[in-house]
Write an enzyme that holds these catalytic residues in place. Structure first.
Site, PDB file in Angstrom:
ATOM      1  CD  GLU A  40      -1.917  -2.350   1.134  1.00  0.00           C
ATOM      2  OE1 GLU A  40      -0.802  -2.750   1.523  1.00  0.00           O
ATOM      3  OE2 GLU A  40      -2.841  -3.141   0.842  1.00  0.00           O
ATOM      4  CG  HIS A  61     -10.701  -6.438   7.066  1.00  0.00           C
ATOM      5  ND1 HIS A  61      -9.859  -7.081   7.920  1.00  0.00           N
ATOM      6  CD2 HIS A  61     -10.222  -6.715   5.815  1.00  0.00           C
ATOM      7  CE1 HIS A  61      -8.913  -7.731   7.237  1.00  0.00           C
ATOM      8  NE2 HIS A  61      -9.127  -7.522   5.960  1.00  0.00           N
TER       9      HIS A  61
HETATM   10  C1  LIG Z   1      -1.887  -4.518   4.257  1.00  0.00           C
HETATM   11  C2  LIG Z   1      -2.924  -5.412   3.647  1.00  0.00           C
HETATM   12  N1  LIG Z   1      -3.252  -5.269   2.350  1.00  0.00           N
HETATM   13  C3  LIG Z   1      -4.174  -6.049   1.780  1.00  0.00           C
HETATM   14  C4  LIG Z   1      -4.814  -7.012   2.498  1.00  0.00           C
HETATM   15  C5  LIG Z   1      -5.913  -7.865   1.845  1.00  0.00           C
HETATM   16  N2  LIG Z   1      -5.455  -9.277   1.769  1.00  0.00           N
HETATM   17  C6  LIG Z   1      -5.817 -10.173   2.679  1.00  0.00           C
HETATM   18  S1  LIG Z   1      -5.079 -11.662   2.426  1.00  0.00           S
HETATM   19  C7  LIG Z   1      -4.293 -11.086   1.054  1.00  0.00           C
HETATM   20  C8  LIG Z   1      -3.376 -11.981   0.293  1.00  0.00           C
HETATM   21  C9  LIG Z   1      -2.277 -12.498   1.147  1.00  0.00           C
HETATM   22  O1  LIG Z   1      -1.436 -13.299   0.405  1.00  0.00           O
HETATM   23  P1  LIG Z   1      -0.291 -14.122   1.085  1.00  0.00           P
HETATM   24  O2  LIG Z   1       0.535 -13.227   1.953  1.00  0.00           O
HETATM   25  O3  LIG Z   1       0.438 -14.842   0.020  1.00  0.00           O
HETATM   26  O4  LIG Z   1      -1.025 -15.140   2.061  1.00  0.00           O
HETATM   27  P2  LIG Z   1      -2.040 -16.316   1.648  1.00  0.00           P
HETATM   28  O5  LIG Z   1      -3.420 -15.735   1.618  1.00  0.00           O
HETATM   29  O6  LIG Z   1      -1.622 -16.838   0.343  1.00  0.00           O
HETATM   30  O7  LIG Z   1      -1.891 -17.301   2.747  1.00  0.00           O
HETATM   31  C10 LIG Z   1      -4.606  -9.768   0.820  1.00  0.00           C
HETATM   32  C11 LIG Z   1      -4.100  -8.977  -0.310  1.00  0.00           C
HETATM   33  C12 LIG Z   1      -4.470  -7.122   3.843  1.00  0.00           C
HETATM   34  N3  LIG Z   1      -5.053  -8.021   4.623  1.00  0.00           N
HETATM   35  N4  LIG Z   1      -3.517  -6.328   4.392  1.00  0.00           N
END
Ligand SMILES: Cc1ncc(C[n+]2csc(CCOP(=O)(O)OP(=O)(O)O)c2C)c(N)n1
Ligand SMILES: Cc1ncc(C[n+]2csc(CCOP(=O)(O)OP(=O)(O)O)c2C)c(N)n1
Ligand SMILES: [Mg+2]
Ligand SMILES: [Mg+2]
Lengths: 325, 322, 325, 322
Positions: free
Chosen positions: A60, A129
Site C-alpha cells: 500500500e 476491516h
Molecule cells: C496490508 C494489507 N493489504 C491487503 C490485504 C488484503 N489481503 C488479505 S489476504 C491477502 C493476500 C495475502 O497473500 P499471502 O501473503 O500470500 O497469504 P495467503 O493468503 O496466500 O496465505 C490480501 C491482499 C491485507 N489483509 N492487508
C-alpha cells in the site's frame, strides 16, 4: 428512471471517465482480471488492459507513493485500496507528500490522485476491516474527503473527483454498497462542499454521516407519525464541509444533533459542533449533542459489533432528549 | 562512450557550480542567512553531475534531504537555490521549502523531501506515467545508504522491476546516515547485488569519478528509454562536510584519516587533473570556467540576499488546485 | 530549588527508570553513542550499552513494529522518534496494532510502549519537521497522548509513562526543549488526565495547548495590568482529557477560548468545544471560540512561518473579542 | 535428526487436527455459523506443524490472516478456535477477533493479524525481548508470499540480521496472494536466496513434507537459541481451498490441473503413507488417532456452537491496562 447500486454507479463514473481520459489508470490488489474485491472495476480490464487496470503486490505504501509520482508527472491514478485500514501503512506518503506537494511547489505541480475504497462497521469484519478514519484526513490540509451515502451521490461525486486536480479520499461504506437508487443516464456532477438536505423538518437538525443517514431517516419517519418534524442533513463531503447549510438549518430549528458511526474525540461531529457553537450560538435553544459509535476497537462477534454502532433506539432517544432540553 | 571537449568541460563546470554554491551556502549558514537546516553535497558532486548530464527537462528527478546538488545539476539556477535557502520569494519553492524542499517542475526537478524514502517511490511513479503515456521520459531517484534499509526501497525497486518501468535508482553510498554507519545498518552493503535480486539491472560505480557515473547512467537511461526497465547505480562516495551545517564534521563516527583519504580523492580536482593529463583540456580552459562560475555564484548570492521575503498574506495559497 | 531544562528533566526521568527497570530499552536513530538528536539519551549509552540504547537504521515502521512485539513479550521499549513527522510511516503499526492489542487480547497482553519525540513549528524546520499530528492519536482509542509544556511536568509525566502498561505518545514541542523550570530532587509522578490551572482568573477561560501555554500566559500578564482576569488551563494530557477541570472553570468564567498551534478541523479545540457545549451549555455567556494555526502545510521562510502560528496580538484580540461578546 | 514413533505420530495427529478443524469450519461457514471471514489452512498443515513441534509455550508466534493452523499447532485447543470464529465468549479472543485475530498468550500465540506484514516485525521484537532479558525464547513469524513484497519484510529481516536476533521467519509460498500470482509480484521467487542477501541463514524446504519442515525448523531454532541469529524457512506449498470461504477455489487465476497435482501431494496422506512404508507405524495406529481427532473435533464443534455470546456490556473493556 433506472436504478443502480452504489457500486455500479461509481463504476459507471469510472468507466465514463476512463473512456474519456487515457491518463486515468487504476491501481490495487485484484483490480485487473478479477474486477476488484468489491467489483469496482468489473469489465474494465477487458477494455483497457493491464497498464490501466494494474494489479499490485501487497504494498500500500509503495503503490500510493508510486501514484504520487505518477500524479506529479501527467497521469491520473486511482488507488483502489479495498479497506481504508490498509492505507494506514501509507499515511506518511499521504500526509507528508500527497497533501503537501501542491502547496510546496506553489501550485506548479498538481495532485490529481483519487483514493477510493471501503469504510465502516458491517458484517463482522473485525478490527482490521472496519475502520473509517476520516477525521485524520479532515484534520490535515490538502485532502478532499468524500463520503457518499447513495448511488446517485456516489456517481456524481466520483465524477467530480476524477475531473479535479486535488487528492480525493473517496470512502464507500460497506453497508451501502448494494443499496440501489435512481441514477439518470445523463451525465451529471455533484460539486464538493455541498451538503444535501436529506429530509426537511422544523423542530431539530440532525447531521448524519455515512451509513447513519439511512438509519436517521428511518428514525425520523417513525417520529413524523408522532408529529415530530426533523431536518436531516447529509454533508456528503467532510472536506470541504458545508457549514452554511448546517447553520441555516439550525437557525430554523434551534437544535442540533450529529450522528456518526466513528469515534467521537476529535471527530467530524466535534468539528461541526465547534463551528456551529462559534457561529450559530444565538440560534441554539439547546446544547448541541453528538451520538457516536463506542470509543473502542471494533469487535468481531455480532452482538458486540452491534453494540458499538449507534442504533435506531439510541437515535430516537437522542432526538427525544434533544427536543426535551 | 566518447565525450567532446565541450562535454568534458561541462561536467567539470557543473561539479564546480555545485561545489561553489555549497561553499557559499555553508558560509551563509554560519553568517545566519539560512534560518533552517542545510545539508551540503560537497564531495558527492560527480554523481548528480554524471547522472543529470544524461537527462532532459522532461525527465523527472526526485531527491532527498541532501538535494542541492541534484537540483543544480538538473538545471535549477544557483540563485534560485540560494534564495530558497534564504527563505526568499525568488527561491525555487518561493521560500516555502528551504534546503529540503526544492521544487522546480519547469526543469524536471520534482522535489526534494525532508522525509527519507518517498523519492524512490515517486520516481517509480514517473516511470509509470512515462510508460502509460509513452513519453520516453525517465524517472530518477537520488537517495542515500540510509534510505536503502527503508521499506520504500524494497517496495519501489520491486514495482519498477516487475513492470519494467523506465527508472534510474541512484544509490549514493557515502557510508553514513547521519552518524550511523552503513556497515552497521546492513550485513550487505553491495546494493548492486541486492538490486539484481529484484531483477534490476545494476552497476557498481566509483561515485567520485564523474566519467564512470556518466557512463553507467548513460547505459541505464538508454535501456530505460528503450523499454528495458530500471537500473540501479551503486555509487560509492563520501560527504566531506558534516551531515548538516552546524554539526561536527567528524562526530563520534568518523576519523580524520578517513576524511583525509576521501578528500584526496576529490571528484573535481581529480577530474581536472585527468583532463589535463590526457590532454583533453588546458589549465587555461579551467581558469576561465573557474572565473565564470565564481562570478555566477557571487552574483547569485547577491541576488538571493537582496531578494524580498514572501508576502505573509499568500501563506495559505495553493493548498488546492483551485 | 534547582532548575532543569525540559530535555534534562525528561532525561532524568528516563535515567531513573532505566536504572530501576532492566527491561526498559530505547530505540531510535542516534540514541546510542551520539546521545540522541535532541540530547535525550546523553550519557546513557556509557552506562547501559547497545542493547538498551539501540541505534537503528531509518526504518520507523520497522522499529515501531519491532517494539510492538517486544512490548508484548515482557520488555518496555521507548521509541525516540526525533520528529513526529517521521512516524507517520508507522501509522499502520500504531493504529492497527499498538492501539488494539490490549483490547483484542481481552487484556491478556499489555502494551507498555512509549513513543517520544519532538513536535511543533519552530526555527524554519519546514513542512517535514514541523508537524504535531496529535488529533489523530486522540481520535483513536488506545493511546495516552501527553503534551507537557515545562520541565516539571515533563519529568513527572514521563515517569508515569514509563511505569504504565499502555502505549504513550509523549510529545515535546521544539520551542520548549531548552526552557528551564524548577524540578525537585525527590521522585514524583504526575497522573494522566489531570489538567493544570496555569493561571487563575475569573472573566474567561483559555485552554492553551503545548507551546501556546507560555504565549497565552504572557498575554494574560499584559491583560492583568488592565484589570482583566483570565484563567488559563493547560490540559497536559490530551487523552485522557480533563474535561471536568475545564467545565469547572467555565462554570466560573462563562467564557471559553481554546488556543492551539495545530490545525482546527477535527482538532483538540473542536473536541473541547463540543464537550463543553454539550455539558456546560448553561454556563456559557458567549460562544466558545478557537484560535488555531493557519490550516496549511508549514512553510519554511520565517515571515511565512510566523504567519501560521497564533501570535500574541492574535491571542490578545481573541480574548478581547470573547470578553466583548 | 531421528524422531521417535510417538513424535512421528504426534506430527501426524497435529496435521490431522488442523485439517479436521478447518473442514469443520468450512462447513460451519456454509451453514452460516461464522459471521465473518474464514481463510483455511488446508494443504499447508505440514508447515505450522513442523515448525511448532520445535517450540515451547515461551516462544512467541505471530501470524497473519491465514492463522488457524498456526494457533492450533501452537497449542490453542480446537474448541477455542471454533468458538472464536463463531463469535463466542469462549473463543481464544473472547469473541473479539474472529478468524483473523486469534490471541492466546497463555500458549505463546501472540496474535494473528488482518493486516498483512506486521507479524514479521513483531516476531523480530520478540527476538529482541529474548536477547535483552536472556530468556532463550524464540520469536516466530508465519507469513505468505504476498507479505514478502511488503516493506515490513525488508525492514524486519534486516533488523533481525544486524542484531542477531533469535527469530524464525516462516515464509509460506502458496504461490498466490488472493488471486495475484507470486511470479507476477516479484522477479525473484527464491526467498532463501533473498534472505541470504540480508545475511540471514535460510533453508529451502518442501512445505508439504512435515519432516523436512521439522528438520529445518529444528536447525533454525537451535541456532537462534544458541545466539546465532535468525533463520528463514522458504516453504513451497499450496492452499487447496479458496483464498477465503465463499470465494471460488479456482477463480480467474488457477487451473484444475494445478490444483489436482497439489492435492496429490497432500501433506497428511503422503506422510501417513511414508510412515507405513518405512515401517514406523501401522495403519491401526492411524485409525486410533483418526478416531480420537474426529471425536475431539465433534466435541469442539458442539462446545463452540453451544457457547454463549459475549455480553455487550463488556464491549469497551480492556482498551487500556487499567
Ligand atoms: C496490508 C494489507 N493489504 C491487503 C490485504 C488484503 N489481503 C488479505 S489476504 C491477502 C493476500 C495475502 O497473500 P499471502 O501473503 O500470500 O497469504 P495467503 O493468503 O496466500 O496465505 C490480501 C491482499 C491485507 N489483509 N492487508
Ligand atoms: C523517515 C525519516 N527518518 C529519519 C529522518 C532523519 N534523517 C535525516 S537525514 C538522515 C540520514 C540519511 O542518511 P542517508 O540516506 O545515507 O543520506 P545522507 O545524509 O548520507 O546523504 C536521517 C536519519 C528523516 N529525514 N526521515
Ligand atoms: Mg549516507
Ligand atoms: Mg500466498
Amino acid at each position: 428512471m433506472r436504478e443502480l447500486t452504489f457500486t455500479a454507479a461509481a463504476r459507471e463514473a469510472l468507466a465514463e471517465e476512463m473512456a474519456r481520459d487515457p491518463s486515468i489508470f487504476v491501481v490495487g490488489e485484484g483490480v485487473g482480471e478479477r474486477g476488484g474485491n468489491f467489483n469496482t472495476t468489473t469489465g474494465l480490464y477487458e477494455l483497457y488492459g493491464p497498464m490501466r487496470l494494474r494489479d499490485t503486490p501487497i504494498v500500500e505504501r509503495g503503490f500510493i507513493g508510486m501514484c504520487t509520482g505518477a500524479a506529479m508527472t501527467g497521469t491520473r491514478p486511482v488507488v483502489d485500496f479495498m479497506f481504508v485500514d490498509f492505507i494506514l501503512d501509507a499515511m506518511g506518503e499521504l500526509i507528508n507528500q500527497v497533501a503537501k506537494i501542491q502547496y510546496m511547489s506553489s501550485g506548479r505541480l498538481k495532485m490529481p490522485l483519487v483514493l477510493r475504497g471501503s469504510i465502516g462497521i458491517s458484517g463482522a469484519s473485525a478490527t482490521h476491516h472496519s475502520g473509517s478514519y476520516f477525521p485524520m484526513f479532515v484534520n490535515i490540509p490538502g485532502f478532499r474527503v468524500v463520503v457518499p451515502t447513495n448511488a446517485y451521490d456516489a456517481k456524481g461525486l466520483f465524477k467530480t473527483a476524477l475531473r479535479g486536480d486535488d487528492p480525493v479520499i473517496f470512502l464507500e461504506h460497506k453497508a451501502l454498497l448494494n443499496a440501489k437508487a435512481q441514477v439518470p443516464e445523463e451525465e451529471y456532477f455533484i460539486p464538493f462542499g455541498q451538503a444535501a438536505i436529506a429530509r426537511e423538518g422544523t423542530m431539530a437538525t440532525v447531521v448524519a454521516v455515512g451509513s447513519m443517514v439511512r438509519r436517521v431517516l428511518e428514525a425520523c419517519d417513525a417520529l413524523a407519525s408522532e408529529g415530530i418534524s426533523i431536518e436531516v442533513i447529509d454533508p456528503r463531503t467532510l472536506a470541504p464541509l458545508d457549514i452554511p447549510t448546517i447553520l441555516q438549518s439550525v437557525h430554523k430549528t434551534g437544535r442540533l444533533l450529529i450522528v456518526d458511526e466513528t469515534f467521537a474525540p476529535c471527530g467530524i461531529g466535534a468539528e461541526i459542533a465547534a463551528q456551529v457553537t462559534a457561529q450559530g450560538f444565538d440560534d441554539l435553544d439547546a446544547p448541541i449533542q453528538r451520538l457516536n459509535g463506542v470509543y473502542t476497537p471494533t469487535p468481531y462477534s455480532p452482538p458486540l459489533e452491534a453494540a458499538v454502532v449507534p442504533n435506531t433506539t439510541q437515535i430516537l432517544q437522542a432526538i427525544r432528549d434533544l427536543l426535551a432540553e | 562512450m566518447n565525450l567532446t571537449q565541450a562535454e568534458h568541460l561541462a561536467l567539470y563546470r557543473q561539479m564546480l557550480e555545485i561545489r561553489r554554491t555549497e561553499e557559499q551556502l555553508a558560509k551563509a549558514h554560519q553568517a545566519g542567512l539560512i534560518p533552517g537546516a542545510c545539508h551540503t553535497y560537497i564531495g558527492q558532486e560527480a554523481i548528480a553531475t554524471g547522472v543529470c548530464a544524461n537527462l532532459t527537462a522532461q525527465d523527472a528527478v526526485f531527491s532527498t534531504h541532501r538535494g542541492h546538488g541534484h537540483a543544480l545539476a538538473k538545471g535549477v539556477p544557483p540563485r534560485q537555490v540560494m534564495a530558497e535557502l534564504f527563505g526568499r520569494v525568488t527561491g525555487c519553492s518561493r521560500g516555502r521549502g528551504g534546503s529540503m524542499h526544492l521544487f522546480s517542475p519547469e526543469v524536471g526537478m520534482m522535489g526534494t523531501s525532508g522525509i527519507v524514502g518517498p523519492c524512490i517511490l515517486q520516481a517509480t511513479g514517473a516511470g509509470y506515467s512515462s510508460r502509460l503515456m509513452n513519453t520516453g521520459a525517465v524517472g530518477v531517484a537520488f537517495f542515500g545508504d540510509g534510505a536503502s534499509s527503508n521499506g520504500a526501497f524494497h517496495e519501489g525497486l520491486n514495482l519498477a522491476a516487475i513492470w519494467d518501468l523506465p527508472v534510474i535508482f541512484v544509490f549514493e553510498n557515502n557510508m553514513y546516515a547521519t552518524e550511523v554507519a552503513f556497515s552497521y545498518a546492513t550485513r550487505n552493503t553491495d546494493m548492486a547485488e541486492r538490486a539484481r535480486t529484484y531483477g534490476i539491472n545494476a552497476y557498481s560505480v566509483d561515485g567520485n569519478d564523474v566519467l564512470a557515473v556518466h557512463q553507467a547512467a548513460h547505459e541505464g537511461v538508454q535501456r530505460a528509454r528503450a523499454g528495458q526497465g530500471p537500473t540501479l547505480l551503486d555509487c560509492k562516495t563520501y560527504r566531506t562536510r558534516a551531515h548538516s551545517e552546524g554539526m561536527p564534521s567528524l562526530g563520534t563516527y568518523r576519523t580524520q584519516e578517513e576524511l583525509d583519504a576521501w578528500k584526496a580523492r576529490d571528484p573535481i580536482t581529480t577530474y581536472r587533473a585527468l583532463l589535463v593529463s590526457e590532454g583533453i583540456a588546458a589549465e587555461s580552459d579551467f581558469d576561465a570556467i573557474d572565473a565564470e562560475v565564481g562570478a555566477l555564484i557571487d552574483e547569485s548570492f547577491e541576488f538571493a540576499k537582496n531578494s524580498p521575503y514572501p508576502d505573509p498574506a499568500t501563506v495559505a495559497e495553493h493548498i488546492f488546485s483551485s
